[in-house]
Design a protein around this motif. Structure first.
Motif, mmCIF file in Angstrom:
data_model
loop_
_atom_site.group_PDB
_atom_site.id
_atom_site.type_symbol
_atom_site.label_atom_id
_atom_site.label_comp_id
_atom_site.label_asym_id
_atom_site.label_seq_id
_atom_site.Cartn_x
_atom_site.Cartn_y
_atom_site.Cartn_z
ATOM 1 N N ILE A 15 2.503 6.986 1.744
ATOM 2 C CA ILE A 15 2.406 8.430 1.522
ATOM 3 C C ILE A 15 0.941 8.856 1.537
ATOM 4 C CG2 ILE A 15 2.956 10.315 -0.066
ATOM 5 C CD1 ILE A 15 5.450 8.890 1.087
ATOM 6 N N ARG A 16 0.098 8.124 0.844
ATOM 7 C CA ARG A 16 -1.334 8.439 0.807
ATOM 8 C C ARG A 16 -1.929 8.330 2.215
ATOM 9 N NH1 ARG A 16 -3.702 4.635 -2.840
ATOM 10 N NH2 ARG A 16 -2.066 5.444 -4.127
ATOM 11 N N PHE A 17 -1.551 7.286 2.938
ATOM 12 C CA PHE A 17 -2.044 7.106 4.303
ATOM 13 C C PHE A 17 -1.567 8.246 5.205
ATOM 14 C CE2 PHE A 17 -1.831 4.766 8.501
ATOM 15 C CZ PHE A 17 -3.194 4.770 8.710
ATOM 16 N N ALA A 18 -0.326 8.668 5.036
ATOM 17 C CA ALA A 18 0.205 9.788 5.820
ATOM 18 C C ALA A 18 -0.597 11.052 5.561
ATOM 19 C CB ALA A 18 1.682 10.017 5.487
ATOM 20 N N ASN A 19 -0.935 11.302 4.299
ATOM 21 C CA ASN A 19 -1.747 12.485 3.974
ATOM 22 C C ASN A 19 -3.127 12.404 4.608
ATOM 23 O OD1 ASN A 19 -0.204 14.365 2.296
ATOM 24 N ND2 ASN A 19 -0.005 12.626 0.911
ATOM 25 N N GLU A 20 -3.704 11.206 4.641
ATOM 26 C CA GLU A 20 -5.004 11.013 5.280
ATOM 27 C C GLU A 20 -4.922 11.308 6.783
ATOM 28 O OE1 GLU A 20 -7.563 7.171 6.579
ATOM 29 O OE2 GLU A 20 -6.776 7.131 4.537
ATOM 30 N N ILE A 21 -3.891 10.785 7.415
ATOM 31 C CA ILE A 21 -3.718 10.992 8.857
ATOM 32 C C ILE A 21 -3.437 12.457 9.169
ATOM 33 C CG2 ILE A 21 -2.225 10.448 10.852
ATOM 34 C CD1 ILE A 21 -4.145 8.194 10.115
ATOM 35 N N ALA A 22 -2.707 13.140 8.292
ATOM 36 C CA ALA A 22 -2.356 14.548 8.524
ATOM 37 C C ALA A 22 -3.589 15.444 8.558
ATOM 38 C CB ALA A 22 -1.379 15.032 7.456
ATOM 39 N N GLU A 40 0.827 -1.198 0.000
ATOM 40 C CA GLU A 40 0.000 0.000 0.000
ATOM 41 C C GLU A 40 0.865 1.253 0.000
ATOM 42 O OE1 GLU A 40 -3.362 -1.333 3.009
ATOM 43 O OE2 GLU A 40 -1.354 -2.033 3.505
ATOM 44 N N SER A 41 0.228 2.385 -0.239
ATOM 45 C CA SER A 41 0.942 3.648 -0.262
ATOM 46 C C SER A 41 0.964 4.288 1.128
ATOM 47 C CB SER A 41 0.293 4.612 -1.259
ATOM 48 O OG SER A 41 0.875 5.883 -1.127
#
Length: 195
Positions: A64-71, A61-62
């Motif tokens: 980076i995408r998950f980090a953006n969601e959490i941010a 999985e990405s």
């Protein structure tokens, strides 16, 4: 500092092991590991996590995408570890989104210092959030008291000073706060009742 919970999302348990060795157990009591975003989501729902460390790349999985969601949330704190080649391409964009990024390979000392710094910042954020909640509650009290005063003025012909004194007297007579009396007045008005 109260005991922090750190969740490490990585395809390898190595960052988790390093943190467990370096960080004092009394302050960083829970250092959890997750190998997938789905598992990390479950852990985030199950308990309060103070800091999420995403060690990219992940298996499938990405990160980076998950980090953006959490941010987009106010909690937990976040740290992304990424390969140096990607770091130069993505770091500025991620930092603009409020996501701290460290390039790999990263030294044990740099990881240790980064985690300590981010946990300290999380502590401050938590304190500011508590202060904000207190201020919001106070603002709600003031609004309700003012609404009750204006109801007394408009519906019952009180002067503003009489309305204020009425709230104070009722609060003293009933041994409750002015806010409690104001809430009763506003609620009765909403239900169509009279004082």
């Amino acid at each position: 500092m109260s005991a922090f919970c750190i969740l490490v999302l990585s395809k390898s348990e190595q960052p988790t092991q390093i943190l467990r060795e370096l960080l004092p157990h009394d302050t960083y009591g829970s250092i959890l590991f997750s190998s997938s975003i789905a598992q990390a989501r479950r852990q985030l729902l199950a308990r309060r996590v103070d800091l999420l460390i995403i060690d990219t790349p992940l298996k499938e999985e990405s990160g980076i995408r998950f980090a953006n969601e959490i941010a987009q949330r106010s909690s937990p704190g976040l740290l992304v570890l990424m390969n140096a080649s990607l770091y130069h391409q993505l770091a500025a964009r991620m930092e603009d989104a409020g996501i701290p990024v460290l390039a790999k390979p990263i030294s044990r000392q740099a990881l240790y210092q980064s985690v300590r710094l981010l946990c300290t910042l999380q502590q401050r954020i938590r304190r500011f959030e508590q202060e904000t909640l207190v201020l919001q509650d106070k603002m709600q009290e003031i609004q309700t008291i003012n609404q009750a005063k204006w109801l007394l003025v408009e519906r019952y012909g009180y002067s503003e000073e009489q309305a204020h004194r009425h709230l104070l007297k009722q609060a003293m007579d009933r041994c409750v706060t002015k806010y409690a009396i104001a809430q009763q007045i506003v609620n009765k008005d909403k239900q169509g009742g009279s004082l």
